[in-house]
Design an enzyme around this catalytic site. Sequence first.
Site, PDB file in Angstrom:
ATOM      1  N   ASP A  87       0.840  -1.215   0.000  1.00  0.00           N
ATOM      2  CA  ASP A  87       0.000   0.000   0.000  1.00  0.00           C
ATOM      3  C   ASP A  87       0.868   1.255   0.000  1.00  0.00           C
ATOM      4  O   ASP A  87       0.604   2.215  -0.733  1.00  0.00           O
ATOM      5  CB  ASP A  87      -1.019  -0.013   1.159  1.00  0.00           C
ATOM      6  CG  ASP A  87      -0.418  -0.416   2.495  1.00  0.00           C
ATOM      7  OD1 ASP A  87       0.769  -0.791   2.538  1.00  0.00           O
ATOM      8  OD2 ASP A  87      -1.142  -0.340   3.510  1.00  0.00           O
ATOM      9  N   ASP A 140       0.543  -1.413 -13.673  1.00  0.00           N
ATOM     10  CA  ASP A 140      -0.411  -0.579 -14.419  1.00  0.00           C
ATOM     11  C   ASP A 140      -0.373   0.853 -13.879  1.00  0.00           C
ATOM     12  O   ASP A 140      -0.382   1.820 -14.641  1.00  0.00           O
ATOM     13  CB  ASP A 140      -1.855  -1.115 -14.300  1.00  0.00           C
ATOM     14  CG  ASP A 140      -2.246  -1.947 -15.516  1.00  0.00           C
ATOM     15  OD1 ASP A 140      -1.340  -2.515 -16.156  1.00  0.00           O
ATOM     16  OD2 ASP A 140      -3.451  -2.030 -15.817  1.00  0.00           O
TER      17      ASP A 140
END
Length: 365
Positions: free
Chosen positions: A223, A251
């Site tokens: 995260d 991505d």
Amino acid sequence: MDFNIVVLPGDGVGPEVIDETLKVLKAIGRRFGHRFDIDSRLVGGAAIDAEGAAVSKATLKLCKKADAVLLGAVGGPKWDDPLAKVRPEDGLLELRKSLALFANLRPVKVHPVLVNSTNLKPEVIKGVDFIFVRELTGGLYFGKPKKRWQTDSGRKAVDSMLYSEQEIDRIVRVGFELARRRQKKLISVDKANVLESSRLWRQVTQEVAKDYPDVLLEHMLVDACSMRIIQNPRYLDVLVTENTFGDILTDEASMLAGSMGMLPSASIAGVPQTGVRIFGLYEPIHGSAPRRAGQNLANPIATILSAAMMLRYSFALEKEADVVEKAVEDALNEGYRTYDIMSEGKTRCGTKEMGDIIAGKVGGS
Ligand code: IPM
Ligand code: MN
């Protein structure tokens, strides 16, 4: 030297970007006296239609015998039915698994002339140059149990983030080897504060680190990493992570480069070492872009740069790889742009023209 390449153009813009890449390879062959034997086969939707599978057994067999595989893109609206028994993407997963392509290298490099073509501030992305090493044949994608079942209280489903220490060992070694050739700094990304598989990942990574005392190892939670990619991407150099985390983070990272049309990838079956040839599959990170297909629009640079990675990792042709990368850079510096990276005052060109320009530069003209 002679090299055998299986080419899988696939769907959408795949065949167009592959054609331009083959031009560039031909130019390399002429200039350096190599022979590239090309065997072209179907993959993805095109293979489903013609052969009944996203990648046929015969094609897989051919790939196994080749020195490398070059792939365009798979997928399209025609094969999007969520209930379909076979999907174009299955071809990719099958190729990865049966060719043992456990390491996916995704470099993210922001070209200086393109710093203004992203949504991020130029001062944040200027000089960004890092590489992700994504584990590709384990984790949630392939771990068992992986199933759906009926219970008294309703349906349940499970995917398993399963890793063996051998799988972790070999992928982090890829990270350490690349770090050794770059800034000697490796970031291992995990979720060790929650996941058991991540705790094993971290432990094995620390053990492997003993073989690389010259590389500085840092652990980063996934995260926090996703935040760091946007906040301070220049901080990053080599990152290694498991399959699903890598899928998502790469991505995200690709958006730094302005267009997915710029970014190559390599999926390799060994740990890269100087002068050693490793089997691999090379493909742009962009998809088949069906709405752009057949119009001479697509940017071929990601595929051309993927071929450069093929020259480097599968053929150990370092100089030739540099020549291709330099030709791309020169084309950009001279102002040539496909639609996706076009800006005012630049020279707009199509897929074919961009391929011709880059191949011309490789050819020494
Ligand atoms: C990728 C793609 C694939 C993946 C899909 C198409 C199966 O998103 O190469 O990142 O999830 O690995
Ligand atoms: Mn993905």
